[in-house]
Design an enzyme around this catalytic site. Structure first.
Site, mmCIF file in Angstrom:
data_model
loop_
_atom_site.group_PDB
_atom_site.id
_atom_site.type_symbol
_atom_site.label_atom_id
_atom_site.label_comp_id
_atom_site.label_asym_id
_atom_site.label_seq_id
_atom_site.Cartn_x
_atom_site.Cartn_y
_atom_site.Cartn_z
ATOM 1 N N TRP A 143 0.834 -1.219 0.000
ATOM 2 C CA TRP A 143 0.000 0.000 0.000
ATOM 3 C C TRP A 143 0.858 1.254 0.000
ATOM 4 O O TRP A 143 0.566 2.227 0.687
ATOM 5 C CB TRP A 143 -0.951 0.028 1.205
ATOM 6 C CG TRP A 143 -1.713 -1.248 1.382
ATOM 7 C CD1 TRP A 143 -1.592 -2.138 2.406
ATOM 8 C CD2 TRP A 143 -2.703 -1.791 0.495
ATOM 9 N NE1 TRP A 143 -2.437 -3.207 2.216
ATOM 10 C CE2 TRP A 143 -3.136 -3.018 1.038
ATOM 11 C CE3 TRP A 143 -3.258 -1.367 -0.720
ATOM 12 C CZ2 TRP A 143 -4.088 -3.814 0.428
ATOM 13 C CZ3 TRP A 143 -4.215 -2.172 -1.325
ATOM 14 C CH2 TRP A 143 -4.620 -3.372 -0.746
ATOM 15 N N ARG A 196 -2.022 12.445 9.154
ATOM 16 C CA ARG A 196 -3.485 12.366 9.282
ATOM 17 C C ARG A 196 -4.131 13.730 9.081
ATOM 18 O O ARG A 196 -5.271 13.819 8.625
ATOM 19 C CB ARG A 196 -3.837 11.725 10.630
ATOM 20 C CG ARG A 196 -3.514 10.235 10.617
ATOM 21 C CD ARG A 196 -3.510 9.542 11.963
ATOM 22 N NE ARG A 196 -3.113 8.131 11.772
ATOM 23 C CZ ARG A 196 -2.738 7.315 12.746
ATOM 24 N NH1 ARG A 196 -2.694 7.739 14.000
ATOM 25 N NH2 ARG A 196 -2.403 6.058 12.473
ATOM 26 N N ARG A 203 -31.039 21.396 -12.444
ATOM 27 C CA ARG A 203 -31.855 20.201 -12.716
ATOM 28 C C ARG A 203 -33.317 20.470 -12.351
ATOM 29 O O ARG A 203 -33.613 20.833 -11.208
ATOM 30 C CB ARG A 203 -31.310 19.032 -11.895
ATOM 31 C CG ARG A 203 -32.174 17.801 -11.862
ATOM 32 C CD ARG A 203 -32.104 17.044 -13.154
ATOM 33 N NE ARG A 203 -32.749 15.738 -13.033
ATOM 34 C CZ ARG A 203 -33.034 14.975 -14.070
ATOM 35 N NH1 ARG A 203 -32.735 15.382 -15.306
ATOM 36 N NH2 ARG A 203 -33.601 13.795 -13.906
ATOM 37 N N ILE A 237 -28.316 13.215 -4.747
ATOM 38 C CA ILE A 237 -28.904 14.421 -5.355
ATOM 39 C C ILE A 237 -28.861 14.316 -6.880
ATOM 40 O O ILE A 237 -29.794 14.690 -7.576
ATOM 41 C CB ILE A 237 -28.159 15.685 -4.848
ATOM 42 C CG1 ILE A 237 -28.509 15.930 -3.375
ATOM 43 C CG2 ILE A 237 -28.496 16.910 -5.696
ATOM 44 C CD1 ILE A 237 -27.679 17.005 -2.695
ATOM 45 N N GLY A 260 -28.924 11.592 -8.485
ATOM 46 C CA GLY A 260 -29.741 10.447 -8.918
ATOM 47 C C GLY A 260 -28.954 9.559 -9.877
ATOM 48 O O GLY A 260 -27.765 9.310 -9.668
ATOM 49 N N GLU A 288 -3.734 5.659 6.290
ATOM 50 C CA GLU A 288 -3.132 6.392 7.421
ATOM 51 C C GLU A 288 -3.923 6.141 8.716
ATOM 52 O O GLU A 288 -4.066 7.014 9.568
ATOM 53 C CB GLU A 288 -2.977 7.877 7.097
ATOM 54 C CG GLU A 288 -2.061 8.052 5.889
ATOM 55 C CD GLU A 288 -1.213 9.293 5.872
ATOM 56 O OE1 GLU A 288 -1.127 9.973 6.912
ATOM 57 O OE2 GLU A 288 -0.615 9.564 4.810
ATOM 58 N N GLY A 289 -4.407 4.901 8.822
ATOM 59 C CA GLY A 289 -5.167 4.476 9.997
ATOM 60 C C GLY A 289 -6.656 4.520 9.702
ATOM 61 O O GLY A 289 -7.196 5.579 9.390
HETATM 62 N N1 CAA Z 1 3.514 9.540 18.788
HETATM 63 C C1 CAA Z 1 4.646 9.106 19.413
HETATM 64 N N2 CAA Z 1 4.798 7.839 19.855
HETATM 65 C C2 CAA Z 1 3.769 6.991 19.655
HETATM 66 C C3 CAA Z 1 2.574 7.367 19.031
HETATM 67 C C4 CAA Z 1 2.482 8.706 18.573
HETATM 68 N N3 CAA Z 1 1.385 9.145 17.943
HETATM 69 N N4 CAA Z 1 1.747 6.311 18.964
HETATM 70 C C5 CAA Z 1 2.379 5.288 19.554
HETATM 71 N N5 CAA Z 1 3.609 5.713 19.982
HETATM 72 C C6 CAA Z 1 4.614 4.932 20.714
HETATM 73 C C7 CAA Z 1 4.062 4.447 22.051
HETATM 74 O O1 CAA Z 1 4.224 5.439 23.053
HETATM 75 C C8 CAA Z 1 4.942 3.237 22.303
HETATM 76 O O2 CAA Z 1 6.208 3.657 22.746
HETATM 77 P P1 CAA Z 1 6.983 2.931 23.965
HETATM 78 O O3 CAA Z 1 7.616 1.738 23.349
HETATM 79 O O4 CAA Z 1 7.959 3.936 24.413
HETATM 80 O O5 CAA Z 1 5.957 2.593 24.992
HETATM 81 C C9 CAA Z 1 5.148 2.654 20.897
HETATM 82 O O6 CAA Z 1 4.912 3.741 19.993
HETATM 83 C C10 CAA Z 1 4.175 1.543 20.593
HETATM 84 O O7 CAA Z 1 2.887 2.095 20.693
HETATM 85 P P2 CAA Z 1 1.606 1.238 21.014
HETATM 86 O O8 CAA Z 1 1.886 0.304 22.163
HETATM 87 O O9 CAA Z 1 0.459 2.158 21.133
HETATM 88 O O10 CAA Z 1 1.513 0.365 19.680
HETATM 89 P P3 CAA Z 1 0.384 -0.567 19.151
HETATM 90 O O11 CAA Z 1 1.016 -1.744 18.530
HETATM 91 O O12 CAA Z 1 -0.675 -0.783 20.190
HETATM 92 O O13 CAA Z 1 -0.235 0.277 17.903
HETATM 93 C C11 CAA Z 1 -1.654 1.817 16.803
HETATM 94 C C12 CAA Z 1 -0.781 1.509 17.998
HETATM 95 C C13 CAA Z 1 -2.217 3.198 17.112
HETATM 96 C C14 CAA Z 1 -2.794 0.837 16.619
HETATM 97 C C15 CAA Z 1 -0.766 1.857 15.533
HETATM 98 O O14 CAA Z 1 -0.318 0.585 15.173
HETATM 99 C C16 CAA Z 1 -1.464 2.476 14.351
HETATM 100 O O15 CAA Z 1 -1.554 3.699 14.239
HETATM 101 N N6 CAA Z 1 -1.967 1.633 13.405
HETATM 102 C C17 CAA Z 1 -2.450 2.145 12.155
HETATM 103 C C18 CAA Z 1 -1.360 2.070 11.129
HETATM 104 C C19 CAA Z 1 -1.447 3.158 10.140
HETATM 105 O O16 CAA Z 1 -1.919 4.261 10.384
HETATM 106 N N7 CAA Z 1 -0.926 2.869 8.976
HETATM 107 C C20 CAA Z 1 -0.841 3.847 7.956
HETATM 108 C C21 CAA Z 1 -0.092 3.315 6.827
HETATM 109 S S1 CAA Z 1 0.724 4.591 5.978
HETATM 110 C C22 CAA Z 1 -0.319 5.133 4.793
HETATM 111 O O17 CAA Z 1 -1.447 4.790 4.700
HETATM 112 C C23 CAA Z 1 0.300 6.193 3.977
HETATM 113 C C24 CAA Z 1 -0.147 6.298 2.605
HETATM 114 O O18 CAA Z 1 0.498 5.799 1.723
HETATM 115 C C25 CAA Z 1 -1.312 7.141 2.287
#
Ligand code: CAA
Length: 386
Positions: free
Chosen positions: A159, A249, A274, A343, A345, A369-370
């Site tokens: 992706w 995001r 329309r 709208i 149709g 991006e999530g």
């Molecule tokens: N800022 C800074 N640090 C962060 C953070 C943030 N926003 N979010 C998490 N962290 C840190 C945590 O503090 C943690 O650090 P420590 O090891 O120091 O504790 C570490 O990261 C792990 O975090 P989590 O335990 O929260 O991790 P998790 O496995 O539970 O996952 C999640 C968290 C929010 C679900 C994450 O996996 C997520 O955002 N998933 C979605 C993935 C995503 O957005 N993918 C996008 C793909 S890119 C794309 O789409 C681009 C494109 O081409 C358009």
């Protein structure tokens, strides 16, 4: 019809006007064809680069425009109003790889990669997801192993937006060993370029929408990456990716705001011309209520996005704010484009009018991006974390 919710400075208004004019003259005449042909036009990206739109939040010392987040986002909204595919190309480049290099790159890395990216000479991409690691991004399995000064990478990234054209790809890979897995802390970020031996572009996705933005898999097969391509600290790549997605995001929210704005404009214009039952359909309350709700929800999304952008520019922690802006804007874009098709149709269901494309383009804003579900998880977690 443009919603003036946040008072923009003169500079912000003038950059917004440049983006609007560029989108109307250089992009709009091709949007339909690029969508139909699934064609990514490198020339248009080059022209955006000449305007400085590929280095918007990069300081002037690194050849960028050095504008704030709000300025960047209002420009992005204008582009998205006309072509959501070009908007995502800009969003990924400006929010993810360039910001990662700016924050965590060495001066040598900035000189070699960031400066040409800011000038629009090299396009950036971001490679976090894998075929089996989407929402659970930390479960990625691409493995990097030390070999002298180099790293050898094996795995498949999925992706990847702008993947066929991406000249500087910020790729996340595991640097922990199978015997000592460290979860999110075992992931590092690498600066990958297509010239590396073992790099190849895989399957190009045949997508529902955003057809003019190429999305591909990337294969790393014993890919040798020089040691100076590691970004920042080994083991911090996941944190860098997450922090960057806080920015990313906002870009996707701006894209969604632009899509919703376009759907509203087209719907209002169509409702005025329309005629059914002897009068323009805008005379019917059923249509007026739809347009009123579309305008209100769009305005709310934009207001939240601009508030999040200004919070970021004040240096505040925006993880929750950014997820809220993305969640609201993307679900609004999907809802607004659904109303737009209704709208129109039957004419909304065919390619004669742009709302059919807007409806298809809107969907992915709830996914990449999530997903909306991940944004809700982030928002809910943050309620308890501070
Ligand atoms: N800022 C800074 N640090 C962060 C953070 C943030 N926003 N979010 C998490 N962290 C840190 C945590 O503090 C943690 O650090 P420590 O090891 O120091 O504790 C570490 O990261 C792990 O975090 P989590 O335990 O929260 O991790 P998790 O496995 O539970 O996952 C999640 C968290 C929010 C679900 C994450 O996996 C997520 O955002 N998933 C979605 C993935 C995503 O957005 N993918 C996008 C793909 S890119 C794309 O789409 C681009 C494109 O081409 C358009």
């Amino acid at each position: 019809m443009a919603w003036a919710l946040t008072p923009l400075t003169e500079e912000q208004r003038s950059i917004q006007a440049v983006a609007r004019e560029f989108a109307a003259t250089e992009i709009a005449p091709h949007t339909e064809e690029w969508d139909r042909e699934s064609y990514f036009d490198p020339a248009i990206v080059g022209k955006l680069g000449e305007l400085g739109f590929l280095g918007m939040m990069i300081p002037e010392q690194y050849d960028g425009l050095g504008v704030d987040t709000l300025t960047y986002l209002v420009a992005l909204e204008e582009i998205a109003t006309v072509d959501a595919s070009i908007a995502v190309t800009l969003s990924v480049h400006n929010s993810l790889p360039t910001q990662m290099l700016l924050k965590w790159g060495t001066e040598a890395q900035k000189e070699r990669f960031l400066k040409p990216m800011a000038r629009g000479e090299l396009l950036g991409a971001f490679a976090l997801s894998e075929p089996d690691a989407g929402s659970d991004a930390a479960s990625l399995t691409t493995q990097a192993v030390r070999d002298g000064n180099d790293w050898i990478l094996n795995g498949t990234k999925a992706w990847v937006s702008s993947g066929t054209k991406g000249e500087v790809i910020l790729a996340m890979a595991r640097t922990d060993s199978p015997e000592d897995r460290r979860g999110a802390r075992g992931i590092s970020a690498f600066i990958v370029t297509p010239d590396l031996p073992g790099f190849s572009v895989g399957k190009k996705e045949d997508k529902m929408g955003l057809r003019a933005s190429p999305t591909v898999q990337l294969h790393f097969s014993d890919m040798r990456v020089p040691g100076d391509r590691l970004l920042g600290q080994a083991g911090s790549g996941f944190i860098y990716a997450m922090q960057s997605l806080d920015n990313g995001r906002l870009g996707i929210a701006a894209q969604a705001v632009g899509i919703a704005e376009a759907a509203l404009r087209h719907s209002a214009a169509y409702a005025a011309e329309r005629k059914q039952f002897g009068k323009p359909i805008k005379e019917f309350q059923a249509i007026q209520f739809k347009l009123a709700d579309m305008a209100s929800r769009g305005a709310a999304s934009r207001a939240l996005l601009h508030a999040a952008a200004t919070a970021k520019d004040r240096g505040e922690h925006i993880t929750q704010f950014s997820s809220m802006a993305k969640l609201l804007a993307s679900e609004t874009a999907m809802w607004v484009t659904t109303q737009a098709v209704q709208i129109f149709g039957g004419y909304g269901y065919v390619k004669d009018y742009p709302v059919e494309r807007l409806f298809r383009d809107a969907k992915v804003t709830e996914i990449y991006e999530g997903t909306s579900e991940i944004q809700r998880i982030v928002i809910a977690r943050e309620l308890y974390s501070r």
